[in-house]
Design a protein around this motif. Structure first.
Motif, PDB file in Angstrom:
ATOM      1  N   TYR A 176      17.714  16.272  14.577  1.00  0.00           N
ATOM      2  CA  TYR A 176      16.267  16.907  14.215  1.00  0.00           C
ATOM      3  C   TYR A 176      15.280  16.835  15.055  1.00  0.00           C
ATOM      4  O   TYR A 176      14.364  15.848  14.931  1.00  0.00           O
ATOM      5  N   THR A 191      13.019  18.595  18.504  1.00  0.00           N
ATOM      6  CA  THR A 191      12.235  20.059  19.200  1.00  0.00           C
ATOM      7  C   THR A 191      13.120  21.340  18.497  1.00  0.00           C
ATOM      8  O   THR A 191      12.393  21.974  18.051  1.00  0.00           O
ATOM      9  N   ILE A 192      14.407  21.476  18.937  1.00  0.00           N
ATOM     10  CA  ILE A 192      15.008  22.535  18.609  1.00  0.00           C
ATOM     11  C   ILE A 192      15.567  22.447  17.292  1.00  0.00           C
ATOM     12  O   ILE A 192      15.519  23.238  16.378  1.00  0.00           O
ATOM     13  N   LYS A 195      19.076  11.868  12.379  1.00  0.00           N
ATOM     14  CA  LYS A 195      17.906  11.497  13.105  1.00  0.00           C
ATOM     15  C   LYS A 195      18.540   9.917  13.617  1.00  0.00           C
ATOM     16  O   LYS A 195      19.517   9.561  12.731  1.00  0.00           O
ATOM     17  N   THR A 196      18.418   9.400  14.616  1.00  0.00           N
ATOM     18  CA  THR A 196      18.550   8.250  14.845  1.00  0.00           C
ATOM     19  C   THR A 196      17.490   7.133  14.680  1.00  0.00           C
ATOM     20  O   THR A 196      17.777   5.772  14.466  1.00  0.00           O
ATOM     21  N   LYS A 197      16.295   7.703  14.727  1.00  0.00           N
ATOM     22  CA  LYS A 197      15.172   6.811  14.400  1.00  0.00           C
ATOM     23  C   LYS A 197      14.258   7.128  13.172  1.00  0.00           C
ATOM     24  O   LYS A 197      14.162   8.224  12.827  1.00  0.00           O
ATOM     25  N   ASN A 232      20.356  16.520  25.735  1.00  0.00           N
ATOM     26  CA  ASN A 232      21.167  16.817  26.756  1.00  0.00           C
ATOM     27  C   ASN A 232      22.363  15.970  26.805  1.00  0.00           C
ATOM     28  O   ASN A 232      22.326  14.777  26.971  1.00  0.00           O
ATOM     29  N   GLY A 249      21.596  22.287  27.115  1.00  0.00           N
ATOM     30  CA  GLY A 249      21.632  21.268  27.668  1.00  0.00           C
ATOM     31  C   GLY A 249      22.944  20.813  28.302  1.00  0.00           C
ATOM     32  O   GLY A 249      23.301  19.665  28.921  1.00  0.00           O
ATOM     33  N   ARG A 296       7.589  24.435  32.870  1.00  0.00           N
ATOM     34  CA  ARG A 296       6.868  23.460  32.197  1.00  0.00           C
ATOM     35  C   ARG A 296       7.439  22.251  32.307  1.00  0.00           C
ATOM     36  O   ARG A 296       8.552  22.173  32.421  1.00  0.00           O
ATOM     37  N   ASP A 324       8.255  18.836  27.443  1.00  0.00           N
ATOM     38  CA  ASP A 324       7.758  19.307  26.242  1.00  0.00           C
ATOM     39  C   ASP A 324       6.441  18.519  25.611  1.00  0.00           C
ATOM     40  O   ASP A 324       6.336  17.455  26.129  1.00  0.00           O
ATOM     41  N   LYS A 353       5.439  16.966  23.372  1.00  0.00           N
ATOM     42  CA  LYS A 353       5.689  15.619  22.681  1.00  0.00           C
ATOM     43  C   LYS A 353       5.849  14.412  23.530  1.00  0.00           C
ATOM     44  O   LYS A 353       6.082  13.281  23.383  1.00  0.00           O
ATOM     45  N   GLN A 378       9.407  27.479  25.493  1.00  0.00           N
ATOM     46  CA  GLN A 378      10.828  26.957  25.581  1.00  0.00           C
ATOM     47  C   GLN A 378      11.167  26.226  24.286  1.00  0.00           C
ATOM     48  O   GLN A 378      12.324  26.206  23.928  1.00  0.00           O
TER      49      GLN A 378
END
Ligand code: NAP
Length: 337
Positions: A10, A12-13, A34-36, A89, A111, A169, A172, A174, A301
């Motif tokens: 979960y 950016t994409i 999520k991992t975090k 990726n 990726g 770019r 991203d 963040k 992107q």
């Protein structure tokens, strides 16, 4: 009955695909991983998504942080029809054995290498190739942008060689840990950039060579594209063909679209998180010189691949045909309005 889709990663994409799925009448988000236990994890729970640990040993870390977690990724995947892998990726390929073990269909992102899946996907170019497939890769943001443009031109006109330069770019918005503060990075320095071969993974008969450079901006990529035309074609005819494709948005510098900063300012008014799902093609950049078409486009992107993921889900689970799926995705995400 809605099909159940898991989002593994979960970020950016992943968060954008999750929100887009929530808008569809024929599918629902079964859970996200999520991992975090960071603000994104908390926001996912706040939005009503069931959160799972992407790495099983980390269930405890979420619990210690006081974040409700429903179990491990494997537990999530036991009850879904399909997983959209939006992990970083190369991590998608590492996750694939789990999907194989559980016998579920999976979508990978750009990726990953193309051999991770049976098909490299772009909705308008090759929806049919993904119908019923087990593993599909939605190509990257740059490749999606190039493929949409080239396919739309190629559908109406006979084309020869394509050359394109990507001004990318650097990271991203963040990504505060990496970046390029003051410089232009040829990336790669050696010919060709991977984007040309990647376009050929969707459109195998296109003769294309690409180069790419990273620049210190986070908002959008810009592509400078040259396409040989085999017949005599007018600039207006090209504009008409592009205007008819909802996933391509024609913009004009005369309306104030003088840079990607202005395109994003416009998108800020249009959509949540300034998500721009369409290729933003400058209508006034379209020029034909010595039988060659020149065109400049900007690509957000973070969001351009979102509608492609929704259409890939429908193709793989055989929920709708190409026209119906694209129409439904465009309607729900307000593309082309
Ligand atoms: P991202 O923002 O870094 O998000 C990756 C997510 O994966 C994070 O939520 C992360 O969770 C999670 N994750 C980490 N390890 C994982 C694992 N082992 N299994 C499952 N999930 C794991 O990355 P992204 O930019 O969304 O990119 C995802 C994919 O989309 C990549 O293939 C990328 O090339 C492709 N893509 C990216 C863009 C773009 O511009 N961002 C555009 C098109 C395609 P934690 O944060 O909790 O660790």
């Amino acid at each position: 009955m809605k099909v159940k889709v898991a989002i593994n990663g979960y970020g950016t994409i992943g968060k954008r695909v999750a929100d887009a799925i929530s808008l569809q009448p024929d599918m629902e988000v079964a859970g996200v991983t999520k991992t975090k236990p960071d603000f994104d994890a908390k926001m996912a729970v706040k939005k009503g998504y069931k959160l799972y640990a992407a790495i099983p040993e980390r269930v405890k870390v979420f619990e210690e942080a006081g974040i409700e977690v429903h179990g491990t990724v494997e537990e999530l995947l036991e009850n879904v029809d399909l997983v959209v892998d939006c992990s970083p990726n190369k991590v998608g390929a590492q996750n694939k054995p789990l999907y194989e073990k559980l016998g579920i269909k999976a979508i990978f992102q750009g990726g990953e290498k193309k051999d991770v899946a049976d098909v490299s996907f772009n909705a308008i170019a090759n929806f049919e190739k993904a119908v019923g497939k087990r593993f599909v890769r939605v190509v990257s943001c740059n490749t999606t942008g190039l493929t949409r443009l080239i396919y739309t031109i190629k559908k109406s006109f006979s084309i020869g060689k394509v050359r394109a330069t990507m001004i990318r770019r650097v990271v991203d918005p963040k990504e505060d840990k990496k970046g390029l503060v003051n410089g232009i990075e040829p990336n790669p320095i050696k010919l060709p950039s991977h984007h040309g071969p990647d376009v050929q993974s969707v459109l195998p008969d296109v003769n294309i060579v690409t180069t790419a450079f990273k620049v210190p901006t986070t908002l959008m990529h810009v592509h400078s594209v040259a396409i040989e035309l085999q017949d005599s074609v007018s600039e207006d005819a090209v504009r008409e063909v592009l205007a008819a494709e909802p996933r391509i948005m024609l913009i004009n510098s005369g309306d104030g679209f003088t840079s990607t900063a202005k395109v994003i300012e416009f998108a800020r008014e249009l959509r949540m998180r300034y998500d721009l799902y369409e290729n933003a093609v400058w209508a006034d950049s379209i020029g034909i010189v010595d039988g060659e078409l020149y065109v400049t486009q900007a690509i957000n992107q973070e969001s351009i691949v979102v509608p492609e993921n929704i259409d890939a889900i429908r193709a793989m689970l055989e929920l709708k045909n190409k026209e119906e799926s694209i129409k439904e995705t465009n309607r729900t995400l307000k593309i082309g309005v």
